[in-house]
Design a protein around this motif. Structure first.
Motif, mmCIF file in Angstrom:
data_model
loop_
_atom_site.group_PDB
_atom_site.id
_atom_site.type_symbol
_atom_site.label_atom_id
_atom_site.label_comp_id
_atom_site.label_asym_id
_atom_site.label_seq_id
_atom_site.Cartn_x
_atom_site.Cartn_y
_atom_site.Cartn_z
ATOM 1 N N UNK A 34 -7.504 39.460 1.173
ATOM 2 C CA UNK A 34 -7.372 38.193 0.469
ATOM 3 C C UNK A 34 -8.516 37.254 0.861
ATOM 4 N N UNK A 35 -9.060 36.577 -0.147
ATOM 5 C CA UNK A 35 -10.186 35.684 0.089
ATOM 6 C C UNK A 35 -9.654 34.268 0.296
ATOM 7 N N UNK A 36 -10.005 33.682 1.431
ATOM 8 C CA UNK A 36 -9.569 32.320 1.735
ATOM 9 C C UNK A 36 -10.669 31.351 1.286
ATOM 10 N N UNK A 37 -10.314 30.169 0.802
ATOM 11 C CA UNK A 37 -11.350 29.209 0.423
ATOM 12 C C UNK A 37 -12.161 28.784 1.643
ATOM 13 N N UNK A 38 -13.458 28.566 1.417
ATOM 14 C CA UNK A 38 -14.352 28.183 2.505
ATOM 15 C C UNK A 38 -14.184 26.692 2.761
ATOM 16 N N UNK A 39 -13.960 26.351 3.998
ATOM 17 C CA UNK A 39 -13.843 24.938 4.362
ATOM 18 C C UNK A 39 -15.105 24.542 5.108
ATOM 19 N N UNK A 40 -15.702 23.452 4.682
ATOM 20 C CA UNK A 40 -16.929 22.993 5.321
ATOM 21 C C UNK A 40 -16.586 22.123 6.514
ATOM 22 N N UNK A 41 -17.376 22.324 7.519
ATOM 23 C CA UNK A 41 -17.214 21.484 8.714
ATOM 24 C C UNK A 41 -17.988 20.194 8.516
ATOM 25 N N UNK A 42 -17.595 19.162 9.188
ATOM 26 C CA UNK A 42 -18.353 17.923 9.137
ATOM 27 C C UNK A 42 -19.617 18.115 9.961
ATOM 28 N N UNK A 43 -20.664 17.422 9.532
ATOM 29 C CA UNK A 43 -21.945 17.557 10.214
ATOM 30 C C UNK A 43 -21.848 16.966 11.615
ATOM 31 N N UNK A 44 -22.512 17.581 12.584
ATOM 32 C CA UNK A 44 -22.487 17.044 13.946
ATOM 33 C C UNK A 44 -23.133 15.648 13.991
ATOM 34 N N UNK A 45 -22.779 14.875 15.019
ATOM 35 C CA UNK A 45 -23.301 13.516 15.159
ATOM 36 C C UNK A 45 -24.823 13.506 15.257
ATOM 37 N N UNK A 46 -25.416 14.442 15.979
ATOM 38 C CA UNK A 46 -26.868 14.495 16.136
ATOM 39 C C UNK A 46 -27.573 14.696 14.798
ATOM 40 N N UNK A 47 -27.014 15.555 13.975
ATOM 41 C CA UNK A 47 -27.602 15.806 12.660
ATOM 42 C C UNK A 47 -27.543 14.542 11.807
ATOM 43 N N UNK A 48 -26.403 13.867 11.825
ATOM 44 C CA UNK A 48 -26.263 12.648 11.035
ATOM 45 C C UNK A 48 -27.212 11.557 11.520
ATOM 46 N N UNK A 49 -27.400 11.436 12.841
ATOM 47 C CA UNK A 49 -28.311 10.419 13.380
ATOM 48 C C UNK A 49 -29.761 10.706 12.981
#
Length: 147
Positions: A34-49
């Motif tokens: 069974x294929x589960x929907x892909x859930x995206x992780x939130x971007x790390x703080x360093x990447x956002x900065x």
């Protein structure tokens, strides 16, 4: 082994696939996962900065008005030169209908010029053929299509 040649090559699929006519004889199909929907992780703080710092440091695109004016002047000059080099013939406005008789007369004149040029060339080629020399026939007028 020396001199051994490859006679067959079996390429295996990298993922699970349905059994088709070519693979149905190979054996039973593996159970489906069974294929589960892909859930995206939130971007790390360093990447956002880093992304925000880049956006702030990037210069906004600005148009230099002097360059824009120079481009406009150059474009206008090129259009004027083009207009002088290739003048428009007497243009009939789109809303005015041209006389059918004038159009027919113009077509007849064009056809007569083309026919005269073809006959002249034919005479020159026949004369050259009769004298057994290559036909160096100069084109006095450009031939045009009619119809």
């Amino acid at each position: 082994m020396r001199g051994a040649n490859i006679r067959t090559l079996h390429v295996l699929a990298p993922t699970l696939m349905k059994a088709g006519p070519a693979t149905a004889t190979a054996g039973p199909t593996p159970p489906t996962v069974p294929v589960a929907p892909v859930q995206r992780r939130t971007a790390p703080d360093g990447y956002r900065r880093v992304t925000e710092a880049h956006r702030q440091a990037a210069r906004p695109f600005r148009v230099d008005s002097a360059i824009a004016e120079a481009v406009e002047r150059q474009t206008a000059a090129m259009r004027e030169l083009s207009r002088r080099a290739f003048p428009e013939p007497d243009v009939v406005p789109d809303d005015v209908q041209a006389s059918i008789e004038a159009t027919r007369a113009q077509r007849r004149r064009q056809a007569a010029v083309t026919e005269a040029a073809a006959l002249r060339r034919d005479r020159q080629e026949r004369a050259a053929w009769k004298s057994r020399r290559p036909a160096d026939v100069p084109q006095t007028t450009a031939l045009r299509d009619t119809a």
